[in-house]
Design a protein around this motif. Sequence first.
Motif, short mmCIF file in Angstrom:
data_model
loop_
_atom_site.label_atom_id
_atom_site.label_comp_id
_atom_site.label_asym_id
_atom_site.label_seq_id
_atom_site.Cartn_x
_atom_site.Cartn_y
_atom_site.Cartn_z
N GLY A 1 6.34 -0.03 -10.28
CA GLY A 1 5.53 -0.43 -10.02
C GLY A 1 4.11 -0.03 -10.71
N GLU A 2 3.35 -1.09 -10.43
CA GLU A 2 2.17 -1.25 -10.97
C GLU A 2 1.39 -0.91 -10.12
OE1 GLU A 2 -0.72 -4.65 -12.80
OE2 GLU A 2 1.05 -5.18 -12.91
N ILE A 3 0.64 0.51 -10.50
CA ILE A 3 -0.80 0.50 -9.61
C ILE A 3 -1.66 -0.70 -10.45
CG2 ILE A 3 -2.27 1.83 -9.08
CD1 ILE A 3 0.69 3.12 -8.80
N LEU A 4 -2.99 -1.32 -9.13
CA LEU A 4 -4.00 -1.96 -9.69
C LEU A 4 -5.17 -1.16 -9.25
CD1 LEU A 4 -2.86 -5.46 -7.49
CD2 LEU A 4 -2.25 -4.46 -9.44
N ALA A 5 -5.03 -0.37 -8.32
CA ALA A 5 -5.87 0.64 -8.19
C ALA A 5 -5.63 1.20 -7.16
CB ALA A 5 -7.32 -0.18 -7.87
N VAL B 1 0.57 -1.25 0.00
CA VAL B 1 0.14 0.26 0.17
C VAL B 1 1.31 1.44 0.26
CG1 VAL B 1 -1.69 1.20 0.84
CG2 VAL B 1 -1.90 -1.11 1.14
N ILE B 2 0.88 2.14 -0.64
CA ILE B 2 0.99 3.72 -1.15
C ILE B 2 0.26 4.66 -1.38
CG2 ILE B 2 3.11 5.33 -2.62
CD1 ILE B 2 4.35 2.08 -3.11
N SER B 3 0.88 5.38 0.44
CA SER B 3 0.33 7.13 0.02
C SER B 3 1.08 8.22 -0.23
CB SER B 3 -0.47 6.68 1.41
OG SER B 3 -0.14 6.77 1.71
N PRO B 4 0.11 9.51 -0.74
CA PRO B 4 1.01 10.47 -0.73
C PRO B 4 0.56 11.26 0.60
CG PRO B 4 -0.95 10.49 -1.93
CD PRO B 4 -1.23 9.26 -1.12
N ALA B 5 2.00 11.91 0.93
CA ALA B 5 2.16 12.22 1.86
C ALA B 5 2.03 13.39 1.47
CB ALA B 5 3.44 12.49 2.38
N VAL C 1 -7.31 3.98 -13.47
CA VAL C 1 -6.99 2.31 -12.46
C VAL C 1 -8.46 2.56 -11.62
CG1 VAL C 1 -4.53 2.07 -12.17
CG2 VAL C 1 -5.85 3.80 -10.41
N PRO C 2 -8.47 1.32 -11.50
CA PRO C 2 -9.97 0.82 -11.03
C PRO C 2 -10.03 2.17 -9.22
CG PRO C 2 -9.62 -0.77 -11.90
CD PRO C 2 -9.02 -0.02 -11.92
N PHE C 3 -10.70 2.67 -9.18
CA PHE C 3 -11.11 3.87 -7.94
C PHE C 3 -12.38 3.16 -6.88
CE2 PHE C 3 -12.53 8.39 -6.37
CZ PHE C 3 -11.90 7.46 -5.62
N GLY D 1 8.08 -4.41 -10.01
CA GLY D 1 6.84 -4.79 -10.82
C GLY D 1 5.58 -5.17 -9.38
N ALA D 2 6.07 -4.73 -8.44
CA ALA D 2 5.55 -4.35 -7.14
C ALA D 2 3.32 -4.59 -7.28
CB ALA D 2 5.37 -3.66 -5.93
N LYS D 3 3.20 -4.66 -6.76
CA LYS D 3 1.62 -4.86 -7.02
C LYS D 3 0.88 -3.63 -6.09
CE LYS D 3 1.16 -8.01 -10.64
NZ LYS D 3 2.94 -8.34 -11.50
N VAL D 4 0.39 -2.80 -6.35
CA VAL D 4 0.60 -1.09 -5.37
C VAL D 4 -0.85 -0.89 -5.11
CG1 VAL D 4 1.07 1.50 -4.58
CG2 VAL D 4 2.44 -0.31 -6.42
N LEU D 5 -2.04 -0.50 -4.05
CA LEU D 5 -2.95 -0.61 -4.36
C LEU D 5 -2.60 0.93 -4.02
CD1 LEU D 5 -5.67 0.14 -4.14
CD2 LEU D 5 -5.74 0.03 -1.11
N MET D 6 -2.86 2.15 -4.61
CA MET D 6 -2.11 3.81 -4.00
C MET D 6 -3.91 3.85 -2.75
SD MET D 6 -0.51 6.72 -3.97
CE MET D 6 0.46 5.61 -4.99
N VAL D 7 -3.70 4.51 -1.67
CA VAL D 7 -4.78 4.87 -1.01
C VAL D 7 -4.13 6.71 -0.29
CG1 VAL D 7 -5.54 4.62 1.42
CG2 VAL D 7 -4.65 2.52 0.18
N GLU D 8 -5.48 7.33 -0.90
CA GLU D 8 -5.89 8.39 -0.34
C GLU D 8 -6.66 8.96 1.04
OE1 GLU D 8 -5.00 11.77 -0.57
OE2 GLU D 8 -3.59 12.10 -2.89
#
Length: 195
Positions: free
Chosen positions: A138-142, A67-71, A158-160, A110-117
Motif C-alpha cells: 500500500g501507499e500511505i497518502l496521509a 482507510v486503515i487504522s491501527p487497533a 506524510v501529510p497529517f 498499490g492501494a492508496k491509503v488514508l491512515m486514521v488514528e
Amino acid sequence: MTDEEILAEFRAAEALLQGHFLLSSGRHSEYYLQCARVLMDTERAGRLAVALAAKLPRDLRQAIDVVISPAMGGVIIGHEMGRALGKPAMFVERPTGTFEFRRGFALAKGAKVLMVEDVVTTGLSSREAMETVRAAGGEILAEAALVDRSAGTVDLGVPFYPLVAINFPTYAPDALPPELAGTPAVKPGSRSIAA
C-alpha cells in the motif's frame, strides 16, 4: 466544526480526564483524552468523522482507496471515516506485538491509503502501522486523527490532518512535577508501555 465545538463533544462525553496518567509513550500527564468515550455515541462519532473528513483536501479525499487504522484506538474512528468518505475501512492489529492484517483483510497492491488514528502523541503506533501497510504494497497518502497532542512536533513522513490539537504537558518519569510525583499513575490506554 470549530475547535470549541469539538472540545464540547469531548466534555459532553466526559472524555477529558484529570489525574495522573501513564501514557503509552512512557511519559506522564495530568490529563488524558479517552477517545473511546467520545466515540461510544454513534451520532457523535459520525459527526466527528464528517468534520475530520472535511479537513482533508478534496484531491486527497478523491485519491483514497481505503482507510486503515491501527487497533485498538483507531478502529472506531477509522470505520466512521470510511463511512464519511464512502471508502472501505480496515484495521491492522498486533496479536504478538507487531502490526499485521488479519480477519481476512487484504490490501490490493498499490492501494492508496488514508491512515486514521484517534490520538497522536509520539506517532509510534502510526509509523508502525504504516510500515505494515507499505510491506503489504500500500501507499500511505496521509494520516488523519481526531486529536494531535504532540504539540505540533510529530513527524509521520506524510501529510497529517488532525481535527483538533490539544497540548497538555507531558513529563518524563524522572521529571514529574510534585503534584504528580506524589500520586500513583493510572494506565488508561490499550497499548503496553514503550520500553
